[in-house]
Design a protein around this motif. Structure first.
Motif, PDB file in Angstrom:
ATOM      1  N   PHE A 408       1.479  -1.192   0.232  1.00  0.00           N
ATOM      2  CA  PHE A 408       0.148   0.048   0.089  1.00  0.00           C
ATOM      3  C   PHE A 408       0.623   1.912  -0.238  1.00  0.00           C
ATOM      4  CE2 PHE A 408      -3.258  -2.389   2.114  1.00  0.00           C
ATOM      5  CZ  PHE A 408      -3.420  -3.613   1.273  1.00  0.00           C
ATOM      6  N   MET A 409       1.930   1.494   1.066  1.00  0.00           N
ATOM      7  CA  MET A 409       2.640   2.345   0.506  1.00  0.00           C
ATOM      8  C   MET A 409       3.529   2.777  -0.923  1.00  0.00           C
ATOM      9  SD  MET A 409       2.751   3.832   3.819  1.00  0.00           S
ATOM     10  CE  MET A 409       1.334   2.702   4.031  1.00  0.00           C
ATOM     11  N   ASN A 410       3.610   1.136  -1.410  1.00  0.00           N
ATOM     12  CA  ASN A 410       3.908   1.458  -2.533  1.00  0.00           C
ATOM     13  C   ASN A 410       2.990   2.304  -3.893  1.00  0.00           C
ATOM     14  OD1 ASN A 410       4.946   1.407  -5.904  1.00  0.00           O
ATOM     15  ND2 ASN A 410       6.099  -0.528  -4.903  1.00  0.00           N
ATOM     16  N   LEU A 411       1.728   1.506  -3.704  1.00  0.00           N
ATOM     17  CA  LEU A 411       0.815   1.714  -4.637  1.00  0.00           C
ATOM     18  C   LEU A 411       0.489   3.101  -4.149  1.00  0.00           C
ATOM     19  CD1 LEU A 411      -1.452  -0.673  -3.792  1.00  0.00           C
ATOM     20  CD2 LEU A 411      -0.905   0.008  -6.174  1.00  0.00           C
ATOM     21  N   TYR A 412       0.301   3.823  -2.847  1.00  0.00           N
ATOM     22  CA  TYR A 412       0.628   5.784  -2.697  1.00  0.00           C
ATOM     23  C   TYR A 412       1.512   6.170  -2.883  1.00  0.00           C
ATOM     24  CZ  TYR A 412      -4.121   4.663  -0.641  1.00  0.00           C
ATOM     25  OH  TYR A 412      -5.544   4.047  -0.348  1.00  0.00           O
ATOM     26  N   GLY A 413       2.719   5.928  -2.993  1.00  0.00           N
ATOM     27  CA  GLY A 413       3.573   6.227  -3.443  1.00  0.00           C
ATOM     28  C   GLY A 413       4.295   6.871  -1.709  1.00  0.00           C
ATOM     29  N   ILE A 414       3.917   6.354  -0.786  1.00  0.00           N
ATOM     30  CA  ILE A 414       4.317   7.001  -0.020  1.00  0.00           C
ATOM     31  C   ILE A 414       5.691   6.643   0.495  1.00  0.00           C
ATOM     32  CG2 ILE A 414       4.074   7.207   3.220  1.00  0.00           C
ATOM     33  CD1 ILE A 414       0.698   6.797   2.003  1.00  0.00           C
ATOM     34  N   THR A 415       7.041   7.530   1.341  1.00  0.00           N
ATOM     35  CA  THR A 415       8.063   7.188   1.949  1.00  0.00           C
ATOM     36  C   THR A 415       8.308   8.033   2.433  1.00  0.00           C
ATOM     37  OG1 THR A 415       9.019   8.064  -0.416  1.00  0.00           O
ATOM     38  CG2 THR A 415       9.550   6.177  -0.812  1.00  0.00           C
ATOM     39  N   GLY A 416       9.575   7.496   3.059  1.00  0.00           N
ATOM     40  CA  GLY A 416       9.710   8.157   4.888  1.00  0.00           C
ATOM     41  C   GLY A 416       8.951   8.885   5.480  1.00  0.00           C
ATOM     42  N   GLY A 417       9.076   9.843   6.394  1.00  0.00           N
ATOM     43  CA  GLY A 417       8.197  10.107   7.657  1.00  0.00           C
ATOM     44  C   GLY A 417       8.088   9.058   8.413  1.00  0.00           C
ATOM     45  N   GLN A 418       6.976   8.407   8.205  1.00  0.00           N
ATOM     46  CA  GLN A 418       6.468   7.797   9.681  1.00  0.00           C
ATOM     47  C   GLN A 418       6.147   6.431   9.035  1.00  0.00           C
ATOM     48  OE1 GLN A 418       2.528   9.382   9.224  1.00  0.00           O
ATOM     49  NE2 GLN A 418       2.508   9.071  11.703  1.00  0.00           N
ATOM     50  N   TYR A 419       6.727   5.638   7.799  1.00  0.00           N
ATOM     51  CA  TYR A 419       7.080   4.814   6.956  1.00  0.00           C
ATOM     52  C   TYR A 419       8.234   4.525   7.580  1.00  0.00           C
ATOM     53  CZ  TYR A 419       6.757   0.948   3.757  1.00  0.00           C
ATOM     54  OH  TYR A 419       7.932  -0.125   3.547  1.00  0.00           O
ATOM     55  N   SER A 420       8.482   3.232   7.737  1.00  0.00           N
ATOM     56  CA  SER A 420       9.996   2.749   7.640  1.00  0.00           C
ATOM     57  C   SER A 420       9.529   1.341   7.585  1.00  0.00           C
ATOM     58  CB  SER A 420      10.410   3.383   9.438  1.00  0.00           C
ATOM     59  OG  SER A 420      11.898   3.006   9.240  1.00  0.00           O
ATOM     60  N   PRO A 421       9.691   1.098   6.826  1.00  0.00           N
ATOM     61  CA  PRO A 421      10.104  -0.976   7.319  1.00  0.00           C
ATOM     62  C   PRO A 421      10.882  -1.332   8.088  1.00  0.00           C
ATOM     63  CG  PRO A 421      10.592  -0.065   4.672  1.00  0.00           C
ATOM     64  CD  PRO A 421      10.457   0.884   5.552  1.00  0.00           C
ATOM     65  N   ASP A 422      10.031  -2.537   8.530  1.00  0.00           N
ATOM     66  CA  ASP A 422      11.603  -3.223   9.749  1.00  0.00           C
ATOM     67  C   ASP A 422      12.652  -4.182   8.238  1.00  0.00           C
ATOM     68  OD1 ASP A 422      10.132  -5.566   8.215  1.00  0.00           O
ATOM     69  OD2 ASP A 422       9.423  -6.027  10.440  1.00  0.00           O
ATOM     70  N   SER A 423      13.558  -4.753   8.871  1.00  0.00           N
ATOM     71  CA  SER A 423      14.192  -5.822   7.920  1.00  0.00           C
ATOM     72  C   SER A 423      13.886  -6.661   7.537  1.00  0.00           C
ATOM     73  CB  SER A 423      15.291  -6.194   9.138  1.00  0.00           C
ATOM     74  OG  SER A 423      14.948  -6.534  10.045  1.00  0.00           O
ATOM     75  N   ASP A 424      12.854  -7.060   7.582  1.00  0.00           N
ATOM     76  CA  ASP A 424      11.853  -8.566   6.745  1.00  0.00           C
ATOM     77  C   ASP A 424      11.800  -7.852   5.361  1.00  0.00           C
ATOM     78  OD1 ASP A 424      12.667 -11.057   8.713  1.00  0.00           O
ATOM     79  OD2 ASP A 424      11.230  -9.756  10.192  1.00  0.00           O
ATOM     80  N   HIS A 425      11.276  -6.970   5.782  1.00  0.00           N
ATOM     81  CA  HIS A 425      10.503  -6.069   5.033  1.00  0.00           C
ATOM     82  C   HIS A 425      11.587  -5.185   3.904  1.00  0.00           C
ATOM     83  CE1 HIS A 425       7.325  -8.048   7.017  1.00  0.00           C
ATOM     84  NE2 HIS A 425       6.642  -7.960   5.647  1.00  0.00           N
ATOM     85  N   SER A 426      12.142  -4.291   4.536  1.00  0.00           N
ATOM     86  CA  SER A 426      13.509  -3.345   3.071  1.00  0.00           C
ATOM     87  C   SER A 426      13.864  -4.222   2.204  1.00  0.00           C
ATOM     88  CB  SER A 426      13.856  -3.053   4.441  1.00  0.00           C
ATOM     89  OG  SER A 426      14.924  -2.406   4.219  1.00  0.00           O
ATOM     90  N   GLY A 427      13.405  -3.754   1.176  1.00  0.00           N
ATOM     91  CA  GLY A 427      14.425  -4.647   0.458  1.00  0.00           C
ATOM     92  C   GLY A 427      13.588  -5.239  -1.028  1.00  0.00           C
ATOM     93  N   LEU A 428      12.372  -5.635  -0.130  1.00  0.00           N
ATOM     94  CA  LEU A 428      11.333  -6.499  -1.110  1.00  0.00           C
ATOM     95  C   LEU A 428      10.850  -5.152  -2.086  1.00  0.00           C
ATOM     96  CD1 LEU A 428       9.808  -9.073   1.450  1.00  0.00           C
ATOM     97  CD2 LEU A 428      11.098  -9.451   0.380  1.00  0.00           C
ATOM     98  N   ASP A 429      10.680  -6.209  -2.927  1.00  0.00           N
ATOM     99  CA  ASP A 429       9.634  -5.424  -4.355  1.00  0.00           C
ATOM    100  C   ASP A 429       8.444  -5.852  -4.622  1.00  0.00           C
ATOM    101  OD1 ASP A 429      11.506  -3.018  -4.541  1.00  0.00           O
ATOM    102  OD2 ASP A 429      12.788  -4.603  -5.988  1.00  0.00           O
ATOM    103  N   ILE A 430       7.694  -6.271  -3.660  1.00  0.00           N
ATOM    104  CA  ILE A 430       6.297  -7.727  -3.991  1.00  0.00           C
ATOM    105  C   ILE A 430       5.980  -7.515  -4.812  1.00  0.00           C
ATOM    106  CG2 ILE A 430       4.683  -8.726  -2.910  1.00  0.00           C
ATOM    107  CD1 ILE A 430       7.221  -9.289  -1.586  1.00  0.00           C
ATOM    108  N   TRP A 431       5.249  -5.866  -4.680  1.00  0.00           N
ATOM    109  CA  TRP A 431       3.927  -5.126  -5.825  1.00  0.00           C
ATOM    110  C   TRP A 431       5.266  -5.092  -7.453  1.00  0.00           C
ATOM    111  CZ3 TRP A 431      -0.571  -5.513  -6.506  1.00  0.00           C
ATOM    112  CH2 TRP A 431      -1.651  -5.057  -6.797  1.00  0.00           C
ATOM    113  N   ASP A 432       5.754  -4.848  -7.482  1.00  0.00           N
ATOM    114  CA  ASP A 432       6.683  -4.607  -8.551  1.00  0.00           C
ATOM    115  C   ASP A 432       6.668  -5.680  -8.921  1.00  0.00           C
ATOM    116  OD1 ASP A 432       7.090  -2.344  -8.538  1.00  0.00           O
ATOM    117  OD2 ASP A 432       8.926  -1.927  -7.503  1.00  0.00           O
TER     118      ASP A 432
END
Length: 742
Positions: A408-432
């Protein structure tokens, strides 16, 4: 004075202007509308497109046209854990909540974690929530209106289809919190009566109170079908959208969670529901479609009714001229796997077949759930791939429930700020990776997708009843209902065990480790009957020849090919590959129904060691949260005399007081406030009854005296001529009784 007021007003205006300029405006986002629809306990085998035993024509049509079907979508083993992982974007065991939230406890998601609706709300997305919350209610800060949702209708804890509240005897609370003293119990019996119950209301509306979201109790005493209440609320929310801002809708159904009930025979608009899809004699044995005679048929009807509501939601979005269907996604899934009666739920009748295990375990039957993505957004995306049938894509990569936060963060184009993925998800490009794979038409293009976007190769779910230690059997006896899927292998540790058996967890399994049919029967081993009547039938029944992708087991096929037909068993002397043990290793990419355990001590030790290492991050208490006396206090303090109900009320950490004190305070309130008017009326009624009784008694006495006196007078008059007649009696009424004066 006027000058002072004008000056104050000017200062106020300047302050507001400076404040508005100094507060950073949220960055613009992509205008995407998202509808998340969650079935409750819908199993992989409960839908037609997966070859399941129940006809689901509406869902099949939605899933098989203009859609992306996720063949390996993994939830957490139970509902609250899946909700927590979904909203926090991390594995449930890292969110403080990997179990089912129970009444009267402080269970909740880690309050320090930001749920993604809060981020959406900050970015001016209109957020709404409908259905079962089940993420904690002990504090106001745990409720959905404090977690980023601005509108909605929800239950905090309740699990009812036709009631907005639970109705428990007062003795239930004695069993949970302890009994009050005998004098208090006697007074409670006197005021409330024998077998008294307290109705605890649990349906609330989320609404905007000025600039902040609040909630309030609604539908008190209502007995409508809950899915209709939620759906009508969603339809109204959609109708109210003017399209200037995107929206997010989350609908957590209760369907088809136990205990099954008959769904309505008519829709809210009065039109009759056609349940003929649930009357196939070949599927439902020709028995009458009732809970007593044919509960599987009622299960079918519940899912069918829910499907009609989903159709209404989609149609309402398309009908709103202010909304852009091409910018809308609808995701339909389940919070965990099936719950057949065998798993302890009466009238559950879900089906995970032909995969192994059920809700609550760490086998595929608890984890892999039916999931697809719809919407004009998907229609437009897939339309460029003309090689697709019915504009439908099957995605075979792994998607975990926690991934959606980041999608959802990807779809809405939200990066940074309150959004900070943990190590299990950082770097994953599931939607892409999903979108790239669905547009790939050649192996080379798919290879490009695989190299350009990082997909998932690891998933885990962990529950512990104590602290893992490498010095204690490598920690495996402290894990239960735990698994690690990594690079094509899946390690299951105490896959069906419960902490109620003590810690360390004892060796062994139960029926939830079997291949379980709706209604309770199961296969302890995948014998010939299972292979031919369940496994092969599901593979052949899955849509578009996807049976092999969903269910194929190379080892089971080989064992069946060499079967010993004597007794219809597969030829395997000790049935070793099928045994339930503390630790089971599966080649999950080639054994999708977990039929054959792999004998690989090196790989087992490697994966187990990794689990033990990751257990250092475990954030959940090793014991269930205890029942708190504050829950009883808050519930009784919330009692509404006029409505005759209490509420599922937060207690915000207030656990002061004793059972005796809490019940005494409630009984005083109930006596003085709730019974006050009724008591006066009752006393007046008793008084009136006593007055009437006194009147009647007085009439009879006076009549008797009159007769006697008259008789005596006649005697006297007849014997003594010329005597005066006796004095006539007179009546007197003092308002309380009647007297006869002679």
């Amino acid at each position: 004075m006027k000058i002072m007021l004008a000056a104050l007003f000017l200062v106020h205006c300047i302050y507001r202007e400076v404040r508005s300029q100094s507060a950073p405006a949220p960055a613009p986002i992509n205008h995407v509308n998202v509808v998340w629809i969650w079935f409750d306990d819908l199993g992989l085998g409960d839908v037609g497109w997966n070859g399941g035993p129940y006809p689901t024509p509406i869902l099949d049509n939605l899933a098989l046209t203009d859609s992306i079907i996720l063949n390996r979508h993994l939830a957490e083993p139970v509902c609250s854990a899946s909700r927590s992982a979904f909203l926090t974007g991390r594995y449930a065991f890292l969110s403080d909540l990997n179990f089912v939230v129970e009444l009267h406890t402080e269970a909740r998601v880690n309050p320090s974690l930001i749920l993604f609706p809060k981020i959406l709300q900050y970015r001016n997305v209109n957020t709404s929530y409908y259905g079962k919350w089940h993420l904690g209610y002990a504090r106001d800060a745990f409720l959905p209106n404090d977690k980023g949702f601005e509108y909605g209708i929800y239950t905090r804890q309740g699990k009812q289809y036709y009631a907005r509240s639970t109705n428990k005897k007062v003795t239930y609370y004695d069993g949970v919190f302890g009994e009050p003293s005998p004098p208090i119990k006697e007074r409670r019996l006197e005021l409330l009566g024998g077998g008294a119950k307290i109705e605890q209301h649990d349906t609330y509306e989320i609404y905007m109170d000025g600039s902040s979201a609040a909630d309030r109790a609604i539908y008190i005493g209502d007995a409508s079908y809950n899915e209709d209440l939620y759906t009508q609320g969603i339809l109204q929310f959609i109708a109210d959208q003017d399209g200037t801002e995107p929206f997010y809708i989350q609908y957590n159904m209760f369907t088809p969670h136990s205990v099954l009930v008959e769904p309505p025979t008519a829709r809210p608009n009065g039109s009759a529901v056609n349940y003929s899809v649930c009357s196939d004699d070949a599927v439902f044995s020709g028995a009458e479609c009732t809970l007593e005679a044919n509960p599987r048929c009622v299960f079918c009807k519940q899912v069918h009714y829910a499907s009609l509501n989903i159709e209404d939601i989609i149609d309402e979005i398309k009908a709103n001229p202010n909304l852009d269907w091409d910018q809308t996604l609808v995701i339909i899934t389940s919070d965990n796997g099936a719950a057949p009666t065998a798993a302890g739920d009466a009238y559950a009748f879900g089906s995970a077949m032909p995969v192994r295990g059920v809700k609550g375990s760490s086998f595929e039957g608890a984890l892999r759930v039916p999931t697809f993505i719809k919407g004009g957004y998907i229609e437009q995306l897939l339309s460029v791939n003309t090689a697709l049938t019915d504009n439908r894509c099957y995605y075979d990569g792994i998607v975990h429930i926690s991934d959606w936060y980041h999608i959802f963060m990807n779809l809405y184009g939200i990066t940074g700020g309150q959004y900070s993925p943990d190590s299990d998800h950082s770097g994953l490009d599931i939607w892409d990776h999903i979108t790239c794979s669905c547009l790939a038409t050649t192996a080379a293009e798919q290879a490009t997708c695989d190299s350009s976007s990082t997909q998932r190769t690891e998933v885990m779910s962990m529950r512990m009843c104590g602290e893992a230690s490498s010095s204690y059997d490598n920690g495996e006896k402290y894990f239960y209902a735990t698994y690690l899927l990594q690079d094509g292998y899946k390690l299951v540790v105490n896959g069906t065990q419960s902490p109620n058996q003590g810690c360390p967890v004892s060796t062994g399994g139960d029926i939830t480790a079997h291949w379980t049919l709706p209604g309770g029967s199961s296969f302890a081993i995948p014998n010939q009957t299972y292979y031919e009547d369940v496994y092969t039938e599901a593979k052949n029944g899955a849509s578009n020849s996807m049976g092999a992708t969903l269910y194929d087991s190379t080892c089971l096929n080989a064992l069946y090919a060499s079967k010993d037909t004597d007794g219809g068993q597969i030829n395997n002397a000790n049935y070793g590959p099928f045994q339930v043990d503390n630790i089971l290793l599966f080649d999950i990419d080639n054994d999708k129904v977990e039929a054959c355990a792999v004998d690989d001590a090196t790989k087992t030790a490697e994966l187990l060691s990794y689990l033990v290492t990751r257990s250092a991050e475990y954030t959940v208490d090793s014991t269930y949260p205890s029942k708190e006396i504050g829950a009883l206090k808050a519930m009784l303090n919330s009692y509404d005399c006029a409505q005759g109900v209490a509420f599922t009320a937060p207690w915000n950490g207030d656990n002061t007081g004793s059972v005796n004190g809490i019940w005494t305070a409630f009984l005083d309130y109930y006596n003085d406030t709730c019974l006050n008017g009724d008591r006066r009326r009752r006393m007046m009624a008793v008084h009136e009854r006593d007055v009437n009784k006194s009147y009647l008694e007085g009439y009879f006495v006076c009549a008797f005296v009159l007769v006697v006196v008259g008789a005596m007078a006649m005697v006297v008059m007849s014997s003594v001529y010329g005597n005066k007649a006796s004095k006539s009696p007179s009546w007197a009424d003092d308002g309380k009784s009647v007297h006869c004066h002679l």
